[in-house]
Design a protein around this motif. Structure first.
Motif, mmCIF file in Angstrom:
data_model
loop_
_atom_site.group_PDB
_atom_site.id
_atom_site.type_symbol
_atom_site.label_atom_id
_atom_site.label_comp_id
_atom_site.label_asym_id
_atom_site.label_seq_id
_atom_site.Cartn_x
_atom_site.Cartn_y
_atom_site.Cartn_z
ATOM 1 N N LYS A 51 0.536 -1.100 0.039
ATOM 2 C CA LYS A 51 -0.058 -0.052 -0.093
ATOM 3 C C LYS A 51 0.923 1.261 -0.068
ATOM 4 C CE LYS A 51 -2.390 -0.840 3.769
ATOM 5 N NZ LYS A 51 -3.285 -0.753 4.979
ATOM 6 N N HIS A 52 2.085 1.246 0.057
ATOM 7 C CA HIS A 52 3.139 2.339 0.183
ATOM 8 C C HIS A 52 3.846 2.476 -1.154
ATOM 9 C CE1 HIS A 52 1.642 2.748 4.432
ATOM 10 N NE2 HIS A 52 2.221 1.627 4.692
ATOM 11 N N SER A 53 3.682 1.505 -1.915
ATOM 12 C CA SER A 53 4.631 1.134 -3.166
ATOM 13 C C SER A 53 4.347 2.655 -3.995
ATOM 14 C CB SER A 53 4.252 0.100 -3.990
ATOM 15 O OG SER A 53 4.712 -1.087 -3.066
ATOM 16 N N THR A 54 5.480 2.723 -4.972
ATOM 17 C CA THR A 54 5.201 4.077 -5.748
ATOM 18 C C THR A 54 5.550 3.326 -7.146
ATOM 19 O OG1 THR A 54 7.559 4.616 -5.675
ATOM 20 C CG2 THR A 54 6.056 5.602 -4.097
ATOM 21 N N ASN A 55 5.587 4.218 -8.286
ATOM 22 C CA ASN A 55 5.969 3.844 -9.710
ATOM 23 C C ASN A 55 7.216 2.952 -9.839
ATOM 24 O OD1 ASN A 55 3.503 4.927 -10.545
ATOM 25 N ND2 ASN A 55 4.432 6.433 -11.755
ATOM 26 N N ASP A 56 8.088 3.358 -9.070
ATOM 27 C CA ASP A 56 9.387 2.539 -8.991
ATOM 28 C C ASP A 56 9.306 1.019 -8.941
ATOM 29 O OD1 ASP A 56 10.574 5.163 -9.325
ATOM 30 O OD2 ASP A 56 11.233 5.364 -7.220
ATOM 31 N N VAL A 57 8.340 0.525 -8.128
ATOM 32 C CA VAL A 57 8.391 -0.916 -7.986
ATOM 33 C C VAL A 57 8.164 -1.594 -9.236
ATOM 34 C CG1 VAL A 57 5.676 -1.164 -7.483
ATOM 35 C CG2 VAL A 57 7.337 -2.599 -6.299
ATOM 36 N N ILE A 58 7.245 -0.867 -10.172
ATOM 37 C CA ILE A 58 7.031 -1.629 -11.363
ATOM 38 C C ILE A 58 8.570 -2.038 -12.240
ATOM 39 C CG2 ILE A 58 5.801 -1.433 -13.765
ATOM 40 C CD1 ILE A 58 4.093 -1.510 -10.973
ATOM 41 N N HIS A 59 9.563 -1.162 -12.015
ATOM 42 C CA HIS A 59 10.631 -1.363 -12.551
ATOM 43 C C HIS A 59 11.216 -2.681 -11.898
ATOM 44 C CE1 HIS A 59 10.684 2.486 -14.730
ATOM 45 N NE2 HIS A 59 10.831 3.298 -13.489
ATOM 46 N N THR A 60 10.991 -3.070 -10.891
ATOM 47 C CA THR A 60 11.831 -4.358 -10.497
ATOM 48 C C THR A 60 10.553 -5.569 -10.288
ATOM 49 O OG1 THR A 60 11.249 -3.650 -8.320
ATOM 50 C CG2 THR A 60 13.661 -3.196 -9.442
ATOM 51 N N PHE A 61 9.431 -5.412 -10.994
ATOM 52 C CA PHE A 61 8.175 -6.242 -10.711
ATOM 53 C C PHE A 61 8.685 -7.598 -11.482
ATOM 54 C CE2 PHE A 61 4.373 -8.256 -11.827
ATOM 55 C CZ PHE A 61 3.580 -8.247 -10.518
#
Length: 324
Positions: A51-61
């Motif tokens: 719930k605290h993630s930002t767009n950056d998490v998609i880069h390492t998904f």
């Protein structure tokens, strides 16, 4: 969305999951036909998104970790040629969810190269999720993944659906619906997961409102059903499934069509055209419009016989737009 259910407690917890479909995955529980099972699932990101993630998490998904299935459950008496009947009795939602545009994934992946993540706050007291001011999405939770083990040897990805079920992403499999799956191995080996709060037909951006669900299902064996060769399902009447207030608020829908000699391209055109309508008339960005069509828009084949062209429509219910 709770109801009183009297049964012995059979629980599948979050640690009892797998990331491939295979008839070699050992069952975590053995039950009798007609037993009720409680599944505690985690969202389709497998905990990679919080719930605290930002767009950056998609880069390492890591998509290889996505859509974990919880189980499998061995059902006594299930044999190849039978069908497994799954009655969806209860689905309990979390208080948050997410929708994302993941580069390289989705119907219009070539047009949306930048990662976008939306975190939804889901107020349990409200029957809808707020997309943004003036846009409310009715909550209609369902499990995106429900399947049994394939009869073929080997390991199979969780992403594409199979004849034995799996990642069906079928929004009609909500509380009150019944799913029938073809049994291909002794015991069926049923698993489920990938909770959604709401989704449109097509899930075009690649994600719905993804969330963790606690699911209560009744699993029963229906003997000698060889004609069930792929998933089939039955839904409750609309009167039973939709609140009267929502029916009264029905404002109809708006649709954009796509015409092409290739069915996939017709679907892409219809989606693209509705996105443009949303951008031009509702003030959304293209990314917002893409996500909205994924969580609330419905793709339909409106014509398939007047070859060489097909007609596909992408529609949105107008009652999601509230206020002025």
């Amino acid at each position: 969305m709770k109801q009183s259910i009297n049964c012995k407690s059979i629980h599948i917890h979050r640690g009892q999951n797998h990331l491939k479909w295979s008839n070699r995955v050992a069952p975590v529980q053995t039950i009798n036909s007609g037993d009720i099972v409680h599944f505690d699932t985690i969202d389709g990101s497998n905990g990679q998104i919080t719930k605290h993630s930002t767009n950056d998490v998609i880069h390492t998904f890591d998509i290889s970790k996505a859509d974990p299935a919880f189980g499998p459950v061995y059902v006594n008496g299930a044999e190849p040629g039978d069908a497994l009947k799954i009655e969806i009795l209860e689905l309990e939602m979390s208080d948050w969810g997410w929708t994302a545009i993941v580069p390289g994934f989705g119907l219009l992946a070539d047009e949306f190269a930048e990662p976008v993540l939306k975190i939804w706050q889901l107020d349990p007291a409200l029957p809808y999720a707020v997309f943004k001011e003036g846009i409310h999405i009715p909550k209609r939770p369902f499990l995106g993944v429900m399947g049994v083990a394939p009869g073929m040897e080997g390991e199979f990805s969780m992403i594409p659906p199979l004849d034995t079920g799996g990642n069906l992403d079928c929004r009609y499999l909500t509380v009150g619906s019944t799913l029938y799956l073809p049994v291909q191995v002794t015991g069926a080996l049923f698993s489920c997961g990938d909770g959604h709060v709401a989704q449109g037909d097509g899930e075009v951006c690649g994600t719905a409102i993804e969330t963790s669900l606690k699911a209560t299902l009744r699993l029963s064996v229906v003997k000698n059903q060889p004609w069930i060769a792929a998933p089939q399902f039955q839904t409750p009447s609309r009167k039973a499934a939709v609140a009267a207030a929502e029916v009264e608020a029905d404002k109809g829908s708006y649709a954009a069509t796509g015409i092409d000699s290739d069915l996939l391209q017709a679907a892409r055109k219809a989606t693209r055209n509705l996105i443009q309508w949303l951008v031009n008339t509702k003030g959304l960005t293209r990314a917002e419009a893409y996500m909205l069509t994924s969580v609330a828009g419905d793709l339909k084949i409106t014509e398939i016989v007047d070859l060489p062209n097909y007609a596909v429509a992408m529609s949105l219910p107008l009652n999601i737009f509230v206020g002025e």
